[in-house]
Design a protein around this motif. Structure first.
Motif, short mmCIF file in Angstrom:
data_model
loop_
_atom_site.label_atom_id
_atom_site.label_comp_id
_atom_site.label_asym_id
_atom_site.label_seq_id
_atom_site.Cartn_x
_atom_site.Cartn_y
_atom_site.Cartn_z
N PRO A 4 4.71 56.51 -6.28
CA PRO A 4 5.03 56.97 -7.64
C PRO A 4 4.97 55.84 -8.67
CG PRO A 4 6.64 57.79 -6.07
CD PRO A 4 5.80 56.80 -5.33
N ILE A 17 1.13 55.67 -9.66
CA ILE A 17 1.08 56.70 -10.70
C ILE A 17 1.57 56.19 -12.06
CG2 ILE A 17 1.99 58.95 -11.41
CD1 ILE A 17 0.04 59.36 -9.20
N TYR A 18 2.80 55.69 -12.13
CA TYR A 18 3.36 55.30 -13.43
C TYR A 18 2.57 54.18 -14.10
CZ TYR A 18 7.53 58.20 -13.34
OH TYR A 18 8.38 59.27 -13.36
N ARG A 75 5.06 60.62 -19.73
CA ARG A 75 5.30 60.80 -18.29
C ARG A 75 6.71 61.30 -18.03
NH1 ARG A 75 1.20 59.44 -15.11
NH2 ARG A 75 -0.33 57.90 -15.83
N VAL A 115 8.22 64.82 -16.35
CA VAL A 115 9.11 64.88 -15.20
C VAL A 115 10.38 65.66 -15.52
CG1 VAL A 115 10.43 63.53 -13.52
CG2 VAL A 115 8.21 62.71 -14.30
N GLU A 151 -3.65 63.29 -15.92
CA GLU A 151 -2.55 62.40 -15.54
C GLU A 151 -1.25 63.18 -15.31
OE1 GLU A 151 -2.50 59.16 -14.79
OE2 GLU A 151 -4.66 59.00 -15.11
N GLN A 188 0.58 63.47 -11.69
CA GLN A 188 1.95 62.98 -11.54
C GLN A 188 2.85 64.00 -10.83
OE1 GLN A 188 3.53 61.33 -15.11
NE2 GLN A 188 5.54 60.93 -14.26
#
Lengths: 115, 115, 115, 115, 115, 115
Positions: free
Chosen positions: D32, D36-37, D47, D51, F84, F88
């Motif tokens: 993650p 990803i980040y 982002r 979430v 993206e 994620q």
């Protein structure tokens, strides 16, 4: 590991990502298959039983459930064992989830020659 | 079968239903344990791997997940195998589901003496 | 309508939103209660049966399930009917969902005087 | 990246895994946060909005939702923006999911000094 | 009971299981229909309202939702009542779940002659 | 607002409801678009990122996910940003959810001319 578990279906998933999200194909090979499936603490048959159970219970990822029913056959699960796993999900996720899992299994089994 | 798999936790669930839904206790013994767990096509260890995987992935039934982590220990799964099943769910249901499953396992393991 | 259905529990929810999201309290009164519950095509008892069924099956909104078990009692559902709805969810969402629904019902019933 | 996004909460999660699943802590940092980040195609604020939206909608991972409401604050989201994201989930996942998300936000905001 | 509630659709489900999981057909008749639907504490109309609500809210079992929209008609629910139940799920599971439930209802209603 | 966000897809949804649930079309315009999207506290781009994230993670509303991937493009999200967000979701809802989200994106992108 991807070939061993998923066979052609796994390669097809990776290929299908090349145009839209090529890095995701890399992650898919690295994390699930490189990191998780290769770990020694659980045999591949048990790993696929766990995945078939989870995807049947979640009930919202039919394409992946079919890939993993095929993967379960690839790593040595018998058809009867797979059916038992899916049927058992009626107890934990309801009869609709199990019925839809059985439909997926019927479709995958029809394409596999092994008894 | 209920005793063999769930031990005292199973009896506690059945007893807890006596006041509010006694017939449901009967169904719980008859269908999951009488009908499903007793079937010969899949060993109990694999059945509990399937349940731990499914309940970790669903992530909305913490009390039952704990009962079945205990049940997995009861039928012969090692702690390492249970951890592997739960970790693998990060791939299929996300890291939060796996993290919460690991928390449940830590709690159950602390109450069990077997290594 | 909010008072009729949810009684004090509904007012508590609305009050609890005043500090963090006051407009959301307005939406909550307007859309679910103003628009939906007031519609003539379905009686309030059936509406609460539908909500108790759905929240039991989803299994991820315990506080709201408890409010609506209370609401079902408020609009005339008997305790036995509520138990039947929750038990039936074992078929459609699995035994864990039903067991957790029954726990919620036991807690709500204990606070209500009506038989 | 873990520190930047999650602050102490992220370190606490990683530390908490050391006894039961130390390799999982490694995966959590690598996939993650490492993979990803760190990707350039989407800013960290967006982002975290994604979430918070997803975990509010799923409704079955309260501890992680709280960590990420804090993370959203850490990367520059305003409290009002976070509330808007959670409220919007009423449309896509129902009012109970949004109400429980708002409760999580209230709890996290109370521990943060920034306005 | 299966015939009364589900009509031909129920028989089709049972027949479809004969090749892949014949025992599951037996369980499907025995537990949901033999044990649950036959219980006296809740009328069949309310039982089908509960099922349509739950399957609309879960949103991951379209074939079974359609069977039960038909079943609701079979046991005396009006089309308007069914639409009200599905619309109400927008509040508890979000607008997408309700929209997909309405699509299922349109399809089932088109095959039923009763007004 | 509906036109601005969803374009033709939104109008198609509203039109499709005229025969079966005309009032629901009104609610759909009033609550999500009239009340929520029009609020000043969060820009439309962030709102669509939140919706694409949530519907990808839930994994049970493919038609609405496609509408909102299109809506994200309409309000100024780049294709890379949308990819993206979906990628994620592998972290928070599992790889199957992300893979199915990417398939939805590929389908929507093919119908949109903007780069």
């Amino acid at each position: 590991m991807l070939d061993k578990v998923d066979g052609n279906a796994g390669q097809a998933v990776v290929e299908g990502l090349r145009d839209i999200a090529p890095d995701f194909a890399t992650y898919l090979v690295e994390f699930p298959f490189g990191d998780i499936y290769s770990r020694p603490g659980l045999d591949l048959k048990s790993r696929e039983i766990a995945v078939v159970a989870a995807l049947t219970a979640l009930g919202n990822a039919a394409p992946q459930l079919k890939v993993h029913i095929g993967a379960a056959l690839n790593v040595g699960c018998g058809k009867e064992e797979i059916i038992e796993v899916i049927m058992q999900m009626a107890v934990y996720a309801g009869f609709p989830a199990a019925l839809n899992g059985l439909s997926a299994a019927r479709e995958v089994f029809a394409k596999h020659a092994n008894p």
